[in-house]
Motif scaffolding. Sequence first.
Motif, PDB file in Angstrom:
ATOM      1  N   SER A 128      10.556   6.093  -3.421  1.00 42.38           N
ATOM      2  CA  SER A 128      10.698   7.455  -3.926  1.00 42.38           C
ATOM      3  C   SER A 128       9.344   8.025  -4.330  1.00 42.38           C
ATOM      4  N   THR A 129       8.532   7.183  -5.003  1.00 41.86           N
ATOM      5  CA  THR A 129       7.189   7.631  -5.388  1.00 41.86           C
ATOM      6  C   THR A 129       6.356   7.951  -4.159  1.00 41.86           C
ATOM      7  N   THR A 131       7.547   8.728  -1.223  1.00 37.37           N
ATOM      8  CA  THR A 131       8.124   9.916  -0.584  1.00 37.37           C
ATOM      9  C   THR A 131       7.693  11.189  -1.299  1.00 37.37           C
ATOM     10  N   GLU A 132       7.669  11.139  -2.632  1.00 35.31           N
ATOM     11  CA  GLU A 132       7.218  12.308  -3.390  1.00 35.31           C
ATOM     12  C   GLU A 132       5.754  12.616  -3.076  1.00 35.31           C
ATOM     13  N   SER A 133       4.935  11.553  -2.960  1.00 35.96           N
ATOM     14  CA  SER A 133       3.532  11.765  -2.605  1.00 35.96           C
ATOM     15  C   SER A 133       3.414  12.379  -1.214  1.00 35.96           C
ATOM     16  N   LEU A 135       5.701  14.112   0.244  1.00 38.16           N
ATOM     17  CA  LEU A 135       6.231  15.475   0.159  1.00 38.16           C
ATOM     18  C   LEU A 135       5.172  16.432  -0.375  1.00 38.16           C
ATOM     19  N   ARG A 136       4.426  15.978  -1.387  1.00 45.97           N
ATOM     20  CA  ARG A 136       3.356  16.829  -1.909  1.00 45.97           C
ATOM     21  C   ARG A 136       2.300  17.082  -0.837  1.00 45.97           C
TER      22      ARG A 136
END
Length: 223
Positions: A128-129, A131-133, A135-136
Amino acid sequence: MLRFATLTALMIAATSTLAQDVRYVSDQQFVPLRSGAGSQYRIVHRGIPSGTRLTVTQQSEDGDWAEITTDRGTSGWIRSQYLMTDTPAQVALDSAQQRVQTLADENATLQSQLDALNSEKVDLLNQSTSTESDLRSVSEELTQLKQISGKAVQLDADNRRLVETSETLRASVDMLESENQRLEDKLRNNAFMDGALAVLLGVIIALVVPRLWPKRKRNDGWA
């Protein structure tokens, strides 16, 4: 007095020695199985252990003996005093221990599954971390693309305007070239006309001027 004290000490020592030899009586029993309802009948099985599951088929008239059959098919007579309807304590204890062991195994399995789930949870959190990175990063790239796209639209508009300006200038150049060609043709025509006029003027002068000068009279003396 000394003998009494010595005897007392020996008794205390013996008592201490006997007290240290602690033992327990086994509750395991083996009940003989006979061919008939009485002790005079022969033994067909020398030891049925306590806790064995039995099926009573009939009882003697005095009720002291019962004919039984084991789950394995062994049949015979046994004293009724050894039979009971409740589960023996040892069997219940063994069952409880088995249940405890089963629960312990299930607990170990559940703990293993819980550890696996926690590990998966950690992996999912890491994913998730990540993926968030990602995504950013994608969001930043999208913002840059939007900016570039906006610039591209502006550049396209500027390019169209420059093309239109270039076409206008090209039309103006063509018009100027046409006008220049017309002027050059006119100049050539004017030069030709000027030359023709000059020639004509020369001819006129050649014809007219001699007539404008008076002729000299001949001197007869010189004749």
